[in-house]
Design a protein around this motif. Structure first.
Motif, PDB file in Angstrom:
ATOM      1  N   MET A  72       0.810  -1.176   0.000  1.00  0.00           N
ATOM      2  CA  MET A  72       0.000   0.000   0.000  1.00  0.00           C
ATOM      3  C   MET A  72       0.867   1.258   0.000  1.00  0.00           C
ATOM      4  SD  MET A  72      -3.022   1.294   0.245  1.00  0.00           S
ATOM      5  CE  MET A  72      -3.070   3.051   0.091  1.00  0.00           C
ATOM      6  N   GLY A  73       2.039   1.180   0.601  1.00  0.00           N
ATOM      7  CA  GLY A  73       2.855   2.381   0.770  1.00  0.00           C
ATOM      8  C   GLY A  73       3.217   3.093  -0.507  1.00  0.00           C
ATOM      9  N   ALA A  74       3.440   2.362  -1.584  1.00  0.00           N
ATOM     10  CA  ALA A  74       3.879   3.000  -2.829  1.00  0.00           C
ATOM     11  C   ALA A  74       2.737   3.615  -3.628  1.00  0.00           C
ATOM     12  CB  ALA A  74       4.608   1.978  -3.704  1.00  0.00           C
ATOM     13  N   VAL A  75       1.505   3.178  -3.397  1.00  0.00           N
ATOM     14  CA  VAL A  75       0.390   3.595  -4.248  1.00  0.00           C
ATOM     15  C   VAL A  75       0.172   5.107  -4.235  1.00  0.00           C
ATOM     16  CG1 VAL A  75      -2.086   3.343  -4.696  1.00  0.00           C
ATOM     17  CG2 VAL A  75      -0.697   1.329  -4.176  1.00  0.00           C
ATOM     18  N   PRO A  76      -0.012   5.749  -3.070  1.00  0.00           N
ATOM     19  CA  PRO A  76      -0.215   7.197  -3.117  1.00  0.00           C
ATOM     20  C   PRO A  76       1.020   7.951  -3.609  1.00  0.00           C
ATOM     21  CG  PRO A  76      -0.279   6.397  -0.843  1.00  0.00           C
ATOM     22  CD  PRO A  76      -0.157   5.206  -1.723  1.00  0.00           C
ATOM     23  N   LEU A  77       2.200   7.445  -3.299  1.00  0.00           N
ATOM     24  CA  LEU A  77       3.425   8.113  -3.750  1.00  0.00           C
ATOM     25  C   LEU A  77       3.546   8.070  -5.271  1.00  0.00           C
ATOM     26  CD1 LEU A  77       5.891   6.602  -1.136  1.00  0.00           C
ATOM     27  CD2 LEU A  77       5.034   8.946  -1.185  1.00  0.00           C
ATOM     28  N   ALA A  78       3.361   6.885  -5.849  1.00  0.00           N
ATOM     29  CA  ALA A  78       3.489   6.727  -7.293  1.00  0.00           C
ATOM     30  C   ALA A  78       2.428   7.550  -8.022  1.00  0.00           C
ATOM     31  CB  ALA A  78       3.388   5.253  -7.676  1.00  0.00           C
ATOM     32  N   PHE A  96       1.569  -0.324  -9.573  1.00  0.00           N
ATOM     33  CA  PHE A  96       1.880  -0.881  -8.261  1.00  0.00           C
ATOM     34  C   PHE A  96       1.894  -2.390  -8.346  1.00  0.00           C
ATOM     35  CE2 PHE A  96      -2.748  -0.716  -7.970  1.00  0.00           C
ATOM     36  CZ  PHE A  96      -3.092  -1.863  -7.265  1.00  0.00           C
ATOM     37  N   VAL A  97       2.574  -2.992  -7.390  1.00  0.00           N
ATOM     38  CA  VAL A  97       2.703  -4.437  -7.313  1.00  0.00           C
ATOM     39  C   VAL A  97       1.857  -4.919  -6.143  1.00  0.00           C
ATOM     40  CG1 VAL A  97       4.295  -6.355  -6.903  1.00  0.00           C
ATOM     41  CG2 VAL A  97       5.032  -4.386  -8.281  1.00  0.00           C
ATOM     42  N   ARG A  98       0.999  -5.863  -6.420  1.00  0.00           N
ATOM     43  CA  ARG A  98       0.185  -6.454  -5.358  1.00  0.00           C
ATOM     44  C   ARG A  98       1.061  -7.368  -4.500  1.00  0.00           C
ATOM     45  NH1 ARG A  98      -5.112  -5.991  -5.578  1.00  0.00           N
ATOM     46  NH2 ARG A  98      -6.074  -5.213  -7.476  1.00  0.00           N
ATOM     47  N   LYS A  99       0.760  -7.403  -3.218  1.00  0.00           N
ATOM     48  CA  LYS A  99       1.472  -8.331  -2.330  1.00  0.00           C
ATOM     49  C   LYS A  99       1.174  -9.767  -2.733  1.00  0.00           C
ATOM     50  CE  LYS A  99       1.677  -5.116   1.471  1.00  0.00           C
ATOM     51  NZ  LYS A  99       1.151  -4.690   2.753  1.00  0.00           N
ATOM     52  N   LYS A 100      -0.030  -9.966  -3.239  1.00  0.00           N
ATOM     53  CA  LYS A 100      -0.456 -11.278  -3.705  1.00  0.00           C
ATOM     54  C   LYS A 100      -1.413 -11.042  -4.870  1.00  0.00           C
ATOM     55  CE  LYS A 100      -3.499 -14.635  -1.858  1.00  0.00           C
ATOM     56  NZ  LYS A 100      -4.201 -15.105  -0.695  1.00  0.00           N
ATOM     57  N   PRO A 101      -1.179 -11.667  -6.026  1.00  0.00           N
ATOM     58  CA  PRO A 101      -2.089 -11.455  -7.157  1.00  0.00           C
ATOM     59  C   PRO A 101      -3.539 -11.788  -6.777  1.00  0.00           C
ATOM     60  CG  PRO A 101      -0.158 -12.667  -7.867  1.00  0.00           C
ATOM     61  CD  PRO A 101      -0.103 -12.588  -6.360  1.00  0.00           C
ATOM     62  N   LYS A 102      -4.475 -11.009  -7.333  1.00  0.00           N
ATOM     63  CA  LYS A 102      -5.892 -11.280  -7.072  1.00  0.00           C
ATOM     64  C   LYS A 102      -6.228 -12.688  -7.534  1.00  0.00           C
ATOM     65  CE  LYS A 102      -8.178  -8.080  -9.228  1.00  0.00           C
ATOM     66  NZ  LYS A 102      -9.096  -7.038  -9.683  1.00  0.00           N
ATOM     67  N   GLU A 103      -7.177 -13.291  -6.858  1.00  0.00           N
ATOM     68  CA  GLU A 103      -7.584 -14.644  -7.218  1.00  0.00           C
ATOM     69  C   GLU A 103      -8.735 -14.646  -8.218  1.00  0.00           C
ATOM     70  OE1 GLU A 103      -8.097 -17.058  -3.745  1.00  0.00           O
ATOM     71  OE2 GLU A 103      -6.170 -16.425  -2.921  1.00  0.00           O
ATOM     72  N   VAL A 130       8.418   3.905   3.887  1.00  0.00           N
ATOM     73  CA  VAL A 130       9.424   3.701   4.937  1.00  0.00           C
ATOM     74  C   VAL A 130      10.146   2.398   4.627  1.00  0.00           C
ATOM     75  CG1 VAL A 130       9.817   3.407   7.410  1.00  0.00           C
ATOM     76  CG2 VAL A 130       7.938   4.859   6.624  1.00  0.00           C
ATOM     77  N   THR A 131      11.470   2.421   4.742  1.00  0.00           N
ATOM     78  CA  THR A 131      12.260   1.231   4.442  1.00  0.00           C
ATOM     79  C   THR A 131      13.090   0.852   5.662  1.00  0.00           C
ATOM     80  OG1 THR A 131      12.400   1.964   2.152  1.00  0.00           O
ATOM     81  CG2 THR A 131      13.913   0.227   2.819  1.00  0.00           C
ATOM     82  N   THR A 132      12.989  -0.419   6.043  1.00  0.00           N
ATOM     83  CA  THR A 132      13.778  -0.935   7.164  1.00  0.00           C
ATOM     84  C   THR A 132      14.889  -1.817   6.603  1.00  0.00           C
ATOM     85  OG1 THR A 132      11.839  -0.827   8.607  1.00  0.00           O
ATOM     86  CG2 THR A 132      13.688  -2.174   9.373  1.00  0.00           C
ATOM     87  N   THR A 133      14.572  -3.054   6.284  1.00  0.00           N
ATOM     88  CA  THR A 133      15.576  -3.972   5.737  1.00  0.00           C
ATOM     89  C   THR A 133      15.548  -4.008   4.214  1.00  0.00           C
ATOM     90  OG1 THR A 133      14.069  -5.848   5.793  1.00  0.00           O
ATOM     91  CG2 THR A 133      15.416  -5.464   7.767  1.00  0.00           C
ATOM     92  N   GLY A 134      14.459  -3.509   3.624  1.00  0.00           N
ATOM     93  CA  GLY A 134      14.323  -3.527   2.167  1.00  0.00           C
ATOM     94  C   GLY A 134      13.517  -4.698   1.646  1.00  0.00           C
TER      95      GLY A 134
END
Length: 187
Positions: A72-78, A96-103, A130-134
């Motif tokens: 979700m973090g990249a959506v408003p920024l992009a 944007f890239v989904r965390k998991k493709p829609k079913e 925000v980035t911690t470990t990447g």
């Protein structure tokens, strides 16, 4: 507003709306006694405008075709960056890239591209709030590479300075940020 004034004002907005102290479990699984939740800044009119403006300024010389990242973090920024790039006559498309493709439906991992449009051979920046470990940005990076795109940079609003630079160095991708967590921990 000068770039330094914009950066100082955005710092205030992030500090007031998106930074705090208290035990929290990060996306990486690590525990921390401070946190950043940039959604209140990204959804604030001035905060969104300043994030887009400062990010655009930081990226405008990188010759990019697309900007995107993990939901979700990249959506408003992009989205904000794509809009501003159009207004500045230097368009950079967003996805944007989904965390998991829609079913259901097209079952896409990468969203925002029109029918027949691909990331193949395109220069791309992955953005993150925000980035911690990447680890989260690496998921987006891998999806873009699978789609044939060339990730030239990962750009975050706040780098927690907890290993992301090393993660992206191993992945062979440049990494930059608007702010470092330490800037907020000083006060």
């Amino acid at each position: 507003m000068t770039k330094s004034a914009a950066r100082a004002r955005l710092f205030e907005i992030i500090r007031d709306r998106s930074f705090g102290y208290g035990e929290i479990t990060l996306a990486s699984g690590r525990k921390s006694n401070f946190y950043f939740n940039l959604k209140p800044t990204m959804c604030h009119p001035e905060g969104a405008a300043l994030l887009a403006e400062l990010t655009y300024d930081a990226l405008r010389d990188d010759t990019l075709d697309y900007v995107g990242g993990l939901e979700m973090g990249a959506v408003p920024l992009a989205g904000a960056l794509a809009q501003l790039s159009w207004l500045k006559n230097h368009p950079i498309a967003a996805f944007f890239v989904r965390k998991k493709p829609k079913e259901h439906g097209a079952r896409l991992a990468v969203e925002g591209l029109a029918k027949g449009e691909t990331l193949e051979g395109k220069r791309i920046v992955i953005v993150e709030d925000v980035t911690t470990t990447g680890g989260s940005a690496v998921k987006a990076l891998e999806a873009v590479r699978e789609a044939g795109g060339e990730v030239v940079l990962v750009f975050t609003m706040v780098d927690r300075d907890e290993g992301a630079a090393e993660t992206f160095a191993k992945a062979g991708v440049a990494f930059r940020s608007l702010y470092k967590a330490g800037e907020f921990l000083k006060g």
